[in-house]
Design an enzyme around this catalytic site. Structure first.
Site, PDB file in Angstrom:
ATOM      1  N   HIS A 182       1.213 -11.255 -63.441  1.00 40.52           N
ATOM      2  CA  HIS A 182       0.078 -11.120 -62.519  1.00 40.52           C
ATOM      3  C   HIS A 182      -0.808 -12.350 -62.530  1.00 40.52           C
ATOM      4  O   HIS A 182      -0.910 -13.042 -63.552  1.00 40.52           O
ATOM      5  CB  HIS A 182      -0.778  -9.907 -62.912  1.00 40.52           C
ATOM      6  CG  HIS A 182      -0.360  -8.642 -62.252  1.00 40.52           C
ATOM      7  ND1 HIS A 182      -1.222  -7.897 -61.471  1.00 40.52           N
ATOM      8  CD2 HIS A 182       0.825  -7.982 -62.244  1.00 40.52           C
ATOM      9  CE1 HIS A 182      -0.575  -6.816 -61.017  1.00 40.52           C
ATOM     10  NE2 HIS A 182       0.659  -6.858 -61.474  1.00 40.52           N
ATOM     11  N   GLY A 186       6.569  -8.323 -54.583  1.00 44.20           N
ATOM     12  CA  GLY A 186       5.221  -8.732 -54.892  1.00 44.20           C
ATOM     13  C   GLY A 186       4.098  -7.917 -54.281  1.00 44.20           C
ATOM     14  O   GLY A 186       4.314  -6.961 -53.533  1.00 44.20           O
ATOM     15  N   GLU A 187       2.871  -8.333 -54.630  1.00 44.37           N
ATOM     16  CA  GLU A 187       1.657  -7.717 -54.114  1.00 44.37           C
ATOM     17  C   GLU A 187       0.712  -8.795 -53.600  1.00 44.37           C
ATOM     18  O   GLU A 187       0.623  -9.886 -54.169  1.00 44.37           O
ATOM     19  CB  GLU A 187       0.925  -6.919 -55.210  1.00 44.37           C
ATOM     20  CG  GLU A 187       1.748  -5.853 -55.881  1.00 44.37           C
ATOM     21  CD  GLU A 187       2.365  -6.359 -57.181  1.00 44.37           C
ATOM     22  OE1 GLU A 187       1.986  -7.447 -57.665  1.00 44.37           O
ATOM     23  OE2 GLU A 187       3.253  -5.661 -57.700  1.00 44.37           O
ATOM     24  N   SER A 192      11.723   0.480 -53.704  1.00 46.12           N
ATOM     25  CA  SER A 192      10.892   1.653 -53.441  1.00 46.12           C
ATOM     26  C   SER A 192      11.410   2.456 -52.256  1.00 46.12           C
ATOM     27  O   SER A 192      10.809   3.452 -51.868  1.00 46.12           O
ATOM     28  CB  SER A 192       9.442   1.236 -53.166  1.00 46.12           C
ATOM     29  OG  SER A 192       9.379   0.331 -52.065  1.00 46.12           O
ATOM     30  N   GLY A 193      12.523   2.023 -51.674  1.00 48.27           N
ATOM     31  CA  GLY A 193      13.098   2.697 -50.516  1.00 48.27           C
ATOM     32  C   GLY A 193      14.515   2.220 -50.265  1.00 48.27           C
ATOM     33  O   GLY A 193      15.068   1.427 -51.035  1.00 48.27           O
TER      34      GLY A 193
END
Length: 321
Positions: A38, A106-107, A173-174
């Site tokens: 992070h 990522g974010e 996530s999918g």
């Protein structure tokens, strides 16, 4: 038997302590360790965000047997994929082959710092696929020249490589990200128990590959203190992945989390000293097909009490799963 890992949480822990915690995790018997990568903490109360790759180099020398993994590194903005490949290969060498490169798309929280904005989810998926392709080619040890939609590589070659290529784990996530993980990854990473994504991964070609998850808990002999600490440091997690990927800073997570209650957090984060509560939480992962679960002890100042409890009570109980 499920493998139980320990999480080096850069967002809540001073850099030097992360190294000491890794050595302690090895000593008490954790099967592996993962580290977050992070630029920012999720909320200001966490208060830290050390550079994970510097910490990893120190951890490689402070430990002897503990497998290590990034959980996860984003190779699409803050780091160019050719640089990620070099860092990961060097870690493979320094650790004696104990390193796995965990990758995700990522974010905004961490990637906006380079001033290029935050792409749409569709664009991020295309960028991610291209980045993983570059990393995989460089792991082969030959010169790589690449001209893509998002990245160019000009005659790059890695000179320091481990004996065996660094394994790659890919977060999903999918269905779309599960397909990418099945195509390029040696293992799948999903934070929460999501049997439908595990199934999509298997159907896309990932059957038989390891599946990694993560579980936060707040150990304390005082259950109320554990719940209060979990709420103070972990309330951001209630947002869910689609929100967590988009918010740009700790202040935004704080604004979201102002309506999250201690009971909301405790519904997904075991709080207190009840071993059975953690066993049941981990069982949700194993029932969903996960082979590895990394535990996160909330609160950097509560790691040593957690280690003592884990060694004497928790890890022996989890070995029965």
């Amino acid at each position: 038997m499920v493998q139980i890992g320990y999480t080096l949480m850069c967002e809540q822990t001073p850099a030097r302590q992360l190294v000491d915690d890794a050595a302690r995790a090895e000593q008490v018997g954790f099967d592996y360790a993962v580290i977050s990568d992070h630029y920012f903490p999720w909320v200001e109360e966490q208060g830290h965000a050390a550079y994970a790759w510097s910490v990893l180099g120190a951890v490689a020398h402070a430990t002897e047997r503990l497998p290590l993994m990034t959980y996860v590194t984003c190779p699409i903005m803050r780091y160019h994929p050719a640089v990620v490949a070099q860092k990961a290969a060097t870690m493979g060498v320094l650790s004696g082959g104990r390193f796995t490169l965990g990758l995700g798309s990522g974010e905004n929280l961490n990637e906006h710092v380079i001033g290029e904005g935050w792409p749409s989810a569709d664009r991020r998926h295309r960028m991610f696929r291209e980045a993983v392709t570059i990393i995989t080619e460089l792991f082969g040890g030959e010169y790589v020249t690449y001209e893509g939609e998002f990245y160019d590589v000009d005659s790059a070659k890695l000179y320091d490589l481990p004996e065996r290529p660094v394994p790659i784990g890919i977060a999903a996530s999918g269905g779309r990200s599960a397909a990418i993980a099945a195509e390029y990854g040696d293992l799948l990473i999903i934070n929460e128990p999501m049997p439908e994504v595990v199934g999509q991964f298997a159907q896309a070609g990932g059957a038989g590959k390891p599946v990694y998850g993560q579980l936060a808990l707040s150990y304390d002999t005082d259950a109320q203190a554990a719940k209060e600490r979990a709420h103070r440091l972990w309330r951001w997690s209630a947002a869910g992945w689609k929100v967590m990927a988009e918010l740009p800073g700790p202040v935004n997570f704080e604004a979201y989390a102002q309506f999250v209650t201690p009971d909301d957090v405790a519904s997904s984060v075991p709080c207190g000293s009840d071993v059975e509560a953690v066993v049941e939480a981990v069982k949700k992962y194993t029932d969903a097909g996960y082979t590895h679960v990394a535990l996160v002890q909330v609160g950097h100042d509560q790691q040593e009490p957690f280690f003592r409890w884990a060694e004497k009570e928790l890890l022996p109980a989890l070995r029965s799963l």
